[in-house]
Design an enzyme around this catalytic site. Sequence first.
Site, PDB file in Angstrom:
ATOM      1  N   GLY A   1       0.846  -1.187   0.000  1.00  0.00           N
ATOM      2  CA  GLY A   1       0.000   0.000   0.000  1.00  0.00           C
ATOM      3  C   GLY A   1       0.876   1.229   0.000  1.00  0.00           C
TER       4      GLY A   1
ATOM      5  N   CYS B   1       5.908  -0.051   7.666  1.00  0.00           N
ATOM      6  CA  CYS B   1       5.568   1.109   6.843  1.00  0.00           C
ATOM      7  C   CYS B   1       6.791   1.527   6.041  1.00  0.00           C
ATOM      8  CB  CYS B   1       5.103   2.243   7.752  1.00  0.00           C
ATOM      9  SG  CYS B   1       4.692   3.756   6.859  1.00  0.00           S
ATOM     10  N   LEU B   2       6.571   1.841   4.771  1.00  0.00           N
ATOM     11  CA  LEU B   2       7.671   2.284   3.925  1.00  0.00           C
ATOM     12  C   LEU B   2       8.234   3.625   4.381  1.00  0.00           C
ATOM     13  CD1 LEU B   2       6.210   1.267   0.432  1.00  0.00           C
ATOM     14  CD2 LEU B   2       7.844   0.009   1.854  1.00  0.00           C
TER      15      LEU B   2
ATOM     16  N   HIS C   1      -2.366   7.667   6.902  1.00  0.00           N
ATOM     17  CA  HIS C   1      -1.366   8.514   6.234  1.00  0.00           C
ATOM     18  C   HIS C   1      -2.024   9.766   5.660  1.00  0.00           C
ATOM     19  CE1 HIS C   1       2.559   6.646   6.268  1.00  0.00           C
ATOM     20  NE2 HIS C   1       2.066   5.481   5.907  1.00  0.00           N
TER      21      HIS C   1
ATOM     22  N   GLN D   1       3.048  10.027   0.954  1.00  0.00           N
ATOM     23  CA  GLN D   1       4.319   9.339   1.182  1.00  0.00           C
ATOM     24  C   GLN D   1       5.328   9.620   0.066  1.00  0.00           C
ATOM     25  OE1 GLN D   1       2.301   5.351   2.197  1.00  0.00           O
ATOM     26  NE2 GLN D   1       4.293   5.264   3.235  1.00  0.00           N
TER      27      GLN D   1
ATOM     28  N   HIS E   1      -4.351   1.769   7.523  1.00  0.00           N
ATOM     29  CA  HIS E   1      -2.974   2.279   7.579  1.00  0.00           C
ATOM     30  C   HIS E   1      -2.787   3.443   6.602  1.00  0.00           C
ATOM     31  CE1 HIS E   1       1.491   1.605   8.053  1.00  0.00           C
ATOM     32  NE2 HIS E   1       1.463   2.261   6.908  1.00  0.00           N
ATOM     33  N   GLU E   2      -3.222   3.244   5.364  1.00  0.00           N
ATOM     34  CA  GLU E   2      -3.012   4.265   4.328  1.00  0.00           C
ATOM     35  C   GLU E   2      -3.926   5.477   4.523  1.00  0.00           C
ATOM     36  OE1 GLU E   2      -0.350   3.970   2.719  1.00  0.00           O
ATOM     37  OE2 GLU E   2      -0.014   1.829   2.999  1.00  0.00           O
TER      38      GLU E   2
END
Length: 171
Positions: A46, A94-95, A140, A51, A136-137
């Site tokens: 994702g 997480c990236l 963000h 991001q 999660h996204e």
Amino acid sequence: MTVLNILTYPDKFLAQPTVPVQEVTEELKQLIEDMADTMYKAPGIGLAANQVGSDKRFLIADPLGDPEKREFKVFINPEIVKMTGEVISEEEGCLSVPDFRADVKRAEKIIINYTDLDMNSFTLEAEGMLAIILQHEIDHLNGILFIDRLSALKKQLYKRKVKKQMKFEDD
């Protein structure tokens, strides 16, 4: 293939809420393709627009994360409208928070409203991995990192680790 730079904590841009997408332009479609290249290369499942430095409210998700199939889905202006149950997302990562994983409390099932690339409105009921990715996204997009959902101690430990790494890189 265009791989974008993924912003990482403590970049302040990640803490800013995104703004709704008003129209789907060719630029936005290209950004989505570049985000997919970036997500699969990372590798991830994702990726939210902020991001990669865009302030637009959209994300991509692919629970399988298969770079060959590239079955990612685009969610424009997603909003969670209902959350039920509780589950622990084990070893969530997480990236934008590299080299750190933790158990995070999430809703077991969610219902979201969103639009697609043609700006058609949809409601989706999700559970399992897709529900976790979307929570999660969407966090963000609201300026929330998964470490913000951890205990103060765990969050502090990660912050110290990052500060130490940044200091080491500056020397």
